[in-house]
Motif scaffolding. Sequence first.
Motif, short mmCIF file in Angstrom:
data_model
loop_
_atom_site.label_atom_id
_atom_site.label_comp_id
_atom_site.label_asym_id
_atom_site.label_seq_id
_atom_site.Cartn_x
_atom_site.Cartn_y
_atom_site.Cartn_z
N ARG A 270 0.80 -1.23 0.00
CA ARG A 270 0.00 0.00 0.00
C ARG A 270 0.83 1.27 0.00
O ARG A 270 0.58 2.16 -0.80
N GLN A 340 -5.73 -2.94 -1.94
CA GLN A 340 -5.86 -1.70 -2.69
C GLN A 340 -6.96 -1.87 -3.72
O GLN A 340 -7.52 -2.96 -3.83
N GLU A 344 -9.77 -2.28 -1.29
CA GLU A 344 -9.17 -1.36 -0.32
C GLU A 344 -9.73 -1.48 1.10
O GLU A 344 -8.97 -1.60 2.05
#
Length: 462
Positions: A270, A340, A344
Amino acid sequence: MLLRPPVALLLGLSLSSFVSAQPSPEVQKRISAAIQAAANQPNPDYTAFVNPFIGTDNYGDVCPGASIPFGMVKFSTDLTGYAPAGYVADPTQKIRGISPLHDSGTGSYLDASPGYFAQTLDNNIKIEATATRRAGLERFTFPVGSKPYFVLDLSNDLPATFAGGTLDIDPEQGRITIGGRWGSSFGPERYNYQAFACYDLLNGGNQKLSEHGVWTGDDYGLDAKGLGQTHLNLTLNLIGGVYQSGALFSYDVDPLSVPQITLRVGVSFRSAEQACANAESEVGDASFERIWERAKAEWQEKLGRVEIDVTNTPANVTEMLYSSLYRASLTPNNATGETQGVFENTTSFYFDSLYCSWDTFRTFYPLLALHSPVEFAQIVDNYIDGWRKNGWMPECRANNLPGWTQGGSSADIIVAHFAVNYHNEADRLGINLDELYSAMLADGDLNPPEWNIEGRQVNVYK
Ligand SMILES: *[C@@H]1O[C@H](CO)[C@@H](O)[C@H](O)[C@H]1NC(C)=O
Ligand SMILES: *[C@@H]1O[C@H](CO)[C@@H](O)[C@H](O)[C@H]1NC(C)=O
Ligand SMILES: *[C@@H]1O[C@H](CO)[C@@H](O)[C@H](O)[C@H]1NC(C)=O
Ligand SMILES: *[C@@H]1O[C@H](CO)[C@@H](O)[C@H](O)[C@H]1NC(C)=O
């Protein structure tokens, strides 16, 4: 079996010296002695039976690196030639460094055991590594009187797929953060994945930096160094060739001592901030021995789920059984919290390197179903979550990118195996069987726009 996916590896820490790689004969001696000593023992140390080098030969492409069960991080050396899992037993290859992200299951004095990896180079620099799920420690022991120098490579992932990235050195904090984008290892080439790492250089204030700077080099003779510079921002290399760039740093040490340098490394899919936070939360200020002990305990718990009559089993069968059980608990990589895109904010477990499902549905998941229903349920949850977020279950996700389906998704068979084995326990294991069934129907019945990366091309036979 169709194509073998190559690997994901990056963020190498190169050492200026080379050595060819072969596991030490001491590894086999130690394992044989441990099996012999375990005869008639009530609670043997199963981790001592594991030979992480089984499968590294003959293009087995498995990674012998330091890892915990299903860990995202696998520390292993990188070699100069073809070695997609980061290591091969090929005496013609040279070691170029050590890096934390490898995949297993695709492709001097060398030692490894569950949770630990070590290599001593020809020049007597010893490299050791131990891991948590998303972080770990690298320890380097140098010969007396030498000054420790390190080269951190940001851009070269070995297959030369670098698509840009940044590096920052904070000499006061003793921290280097790196991050960038690299090419898909087994999927459409237009996809890039992102990865980040955080190197803490001072070992809780016990180590003192001497110089620091940045460097850039390429295959055509470019060799530039910037002493004291702290920032790199590289774009995609459009000219071609292997683009290499990163940080250089050295340490002040007592000239009479045996210099030992410990680096704390965190990784994240991330952000660089999260890579640092992962190292802080998972390693903190724990010692190398403490992290190794914890990793080993996790392996002992996992391997101990299968008990055999060690006394009356041939030693080579015991070694093969526990080494295979070890190998069968390395992937998929538990990347929960590292999501992500559409994943997410997911509240589900998240696994990467699914690697590919057509390779694992026949034997790997049926085995997992026997000894690890909780872990199996988490992975099934991850497959179903792919359907929730994308409309189809993932088939060959690696580095958070979709890989090729090659004839259709096998996720259906994996989740079906779970439903058949754990129908009555599904709820308790966190799986909603109605959702599971809907996900199977989607994979089997709905023609996706991109059937080469998810689901299957059902329109041709409907
Ligand atoms: C890197 O450079 C690009 C293009 O010059 C710029 O858009 C980006 O903001 C820079 N990133 C960092 C972290 O410096
Ligand atoms: C163990 O050794 C025996 C005797 O050499 C051999 O027949 C057998 O195939 C070996 N088994 C394994 C799992 O290596
Ligand atoms: C995740 O949550 C953040 C904060 O609420 C939001 O900005 C983002 O759009 C969400 N992402 C997705 C894929 O839903
Ligand atoms: C994956 O990681 C999550 C978060 O730490 C943890 O709760 C879960 O038990 C892990 N599962 C496996 C199979 O490693």
